[in-house]
Scaffold this active site. Sequence first.
Site, PDB file in Angstrom:
ATOM      1  N   ARG A 176     -13.826  -7.866  -0.555  1.00  0.00           N
ATOM      2  CA  ARG A 176     -12.899  -7.925   0.589  1.00  0.00           C
ATOM      3  C   ARG A 176     -12.234  -6.550   0.754  1.00  0.00           C
ATOM      4  O   ARG A 176     -11.733  -5.963  -0.195  1.00  0.00           O
ATOM      5  CB  ARG A 176     -11.845  -9.002   0.341  1.00  0.00           C
ATOM      6  CG  ARG A 176     -10.765  -9.093   1.420  1.00  0.00           C
ATOM      7  CD  ARG A 176      -9.553  -8.258   1.087  1.00  0.00           C
ATOM      8  NE  ARG A 176      -8.503  -8.374   2.098  1.00  0.00           N
ATOM      9  CZ  ARG A 176      -7.483  -7.549   2.202  1.00  0.00           C
ATOM     10  NH1 ARG A 176      -7.362  -6.527   1.374  1.00  0.00           N
ATOM     11  NH2 ARG A 176      -6.580  -7.717   3.121  1.00  0.00           N
ATOM     12  N   THR A 180       0.842  -1.195   0.000  1.00  0.00           N
ATOM     13  CA  THR A 180       0.000   0.000   0.000  1.00  0.00           C
ATOM     14  C   THR A 180       0.875   1.242   0.000  1.00  0.00           C
ATOM     15  O   THR A 180       1.913   1.252   0.665  1.00  0.00           O
ATOM     16  CB  THR A 180      -0.871  -0.016   1.276  1.00  0.00           C
ATOM     17  OG1 THR A 180      -1.808  -1.068   1.146  1.00  0.00           O
ATOM     18  CG2 THR A 180      -1.597   1.293   1.505  1.00  0.00           C
ATOM     19  N   GLY A 233      -3.816  -7.099   5.657  1.00  0.00           N
ATOM     20  CA  GLY A 233      -4.855  -6.418   6.421  1.00  0.00           C
ATOM     21  C   GLY A 233      -5.466  -7.285   7.501  1.00  0.00           C
ATOM     22  O   GLY A 233      -5.723  -6.822   8.619  1.00  0.00           O
ATOM     23  N   GLY A 254      -9.388  -4.486   3.102  1.00  0.00           N
ATOM     24  CA  GLY A 254      -8.307  -4.635   4.080  1.00  0.00           C
ATOM     25  C   GLY A 254      -8.350  -3.558   5.143  1.00  0.00           C
ATOM     26  O   GLY A 254      -9.346  -2.826   5.288  1.00  0.00           O
ATOM     27  N   ASP A 255      -7.276  -3.431   5.877  1.00  0.00           N
ATOM     28  CA  ASP A 255      -7.207  -2.440   6.958  1.00  0.00           C
ATOM     29  C   ASP A 255      -7.014  -1.019   6.439  1.00  0.00           C
ATOM     30  O   ASP A 255      -7.334  -0.052   7.133  1.00  0.00           O
ATOM     31  CB  ASP A 255      -6.019  -2.779   7.870  1.00  0.00           C
ATOM     32  CG  ASP A 255      -4.709  -2.740   7.090  1.00  0.00           C
ATOM     33  OD1 ASP A 255      -4.643  -3.355   6.006  1.00  0.00           O
ATOM     34  OD2 ASP A 255      -3.766  -2.068   7.543  1.00  0.00           O
ATOM     35  N   THR A 296       1.023  -0.982   6.604  1.00  0.00           N
ATOM     36  CA  THR A 296       0.953  -1.688   5.332  1.00  0.00           C
ATOM     37  C   THR A 296       1.318  -3.146   5.576  1.00  0.00           C
ATOM     38  O   THR A 296       2.150  -3.444   6.419  1.00  0.00           O
ATOM     39  CB  THR A 296       1.859  -1.029   4.262  1.00  0.00           C
ATOM     40  OG1 THR A 296       1.957  -1.906   3.129  1.00  0.00           O
ATOM     41  CG2 THR A 296       3.243  -0.714   4.758  1.00  0.00           C
TER      42      THR A 296
HETATM   43  C1  SD4 Z   1      -4.679  -4.758   2.597  1.00  0.00           C
HETATM   44  N1  SD4 Z   1      -3.114  -3.607   3.997  1.00  0.00           N
HETATM   45  O1  SD4 Z   1      -5.504  -4.636   1.707  1.00  0.00           O
HETATM   46  C2  SD4 Z   1      -3.526  -3.790   2.637  1.00  0.00           C
HETATM   47  C3  SD4 Z   1      -2.465  -4.275   1.737  1.00  0.00           C
HETATM   48  C4  SD4 Z   1      -1.124  -3.703   2.024  1.00  0.00           C
HETATM   49  O2  SD4 Z   1       1.122  -3.841   1.885  1.00  0.00           O
HETATM   50  O3  SD4 Z   1      -0.929  -2.762   2.718  1.00  0.00           O
HETATM   51  N2  SD4 Z   1      -0.097  -4.272   1.601  1.00  0.00           N
HETATM   52  O4  SD4 Z   1      -4.735  -5.658   3.437  1.00  0.00           O
END
Ligand code: SD4
Length: 302
Positions: free
Chosen positions: A188, A161, A214, A190-191, A211
């Site tokens: 879906r 991210t 998630g 993520g965080d 990052t």
């Molecule tokens: C997620 N946290 O969608 C994000 C992906 C991410 O480094 O940050 N990847 O879960």
Amino acid sequence: MPNEKDSPIFIATWDFGELAVRTAWAHWQEHGDFAAACIEATAAVELDPSIPTVGIGGLPNRDGIVELDAAIMRGSDLRCGSIAAIRTTCPAIRVAKAVMDNTKSVMLAGQGADDFAMQQGFERIDREAMLTDKTRSEYECWRAKVEAGQADREKMVGHDTVCMLGWHQGETVACVATSGLGFKRAGRVGDSPIIGAGLYADDQSGCAASTGIGEELYRHAVSVRISDAMHAGASAAEATDAVLRRMIERDQANITRGLSILAIDRHGGVGAATTRTANHKFELHVCRAGVFERIVPTPITS
Ligand code: SD4
């Protein structure tokens, strides 16, 4: 060039973080608005089709559709805006900013987010145009393997991210944008676009973001934890280190080598911590007063 005291600080994640901090610095020099600089820096990463984990050219979900997440939080007044699973416009960070500025909501998701973007006059991008030749062929290859029983459909891949944090004379802003985990289940999220998990900004503490996978980060609400630690007096470096160690200690069985967190404290101190080892190390790009630096934190593994 302004001196260090008057200058903003920009930090951004991964190798494309260099593009982000350079864009932020150039934008700041031209316009003098550090929050806008963070947004445009995040947008620049989203609009680069060669980056397979953010924005256009991000890996699609298991149905072959790119779904983007993005969010922004402003530390002066705790205003925030967030977009989840948007499919037909990019950069999503500008839509998140529109949620913050033009609605009384914090988060819009799915079709409602796409509809909102259209109402706000954002350009509609065809679903096919969100893919590149590379991501289309990676998807087709993944699908063929799943259909042949040679790959696990539940295993999501390829994620990074863009987390962009900015500080200027005690004011903070946090921006994040991602296409999430590759080949994720449709819908879906993520965080990253979750306020308190993927990002947080409060001028009384500083700003923080995360990052990684998630599903592992969510349950630790890491960004607000880092913020709280900084509020209690920890520097950004101390807070990120302590929060990651606490996660590992509490959740040993579930924490993998895929998590990274970062922060700027209210005094302008920068910190980052990672569990990431081996190939594809976590890196952070920092810009202070126009001086650019790449930091590779030593991984914390136990
Ligand atoms: C997620 N946290 O969608 C994000 C992906 C991410 O480094 O940050 N990847 O879960």
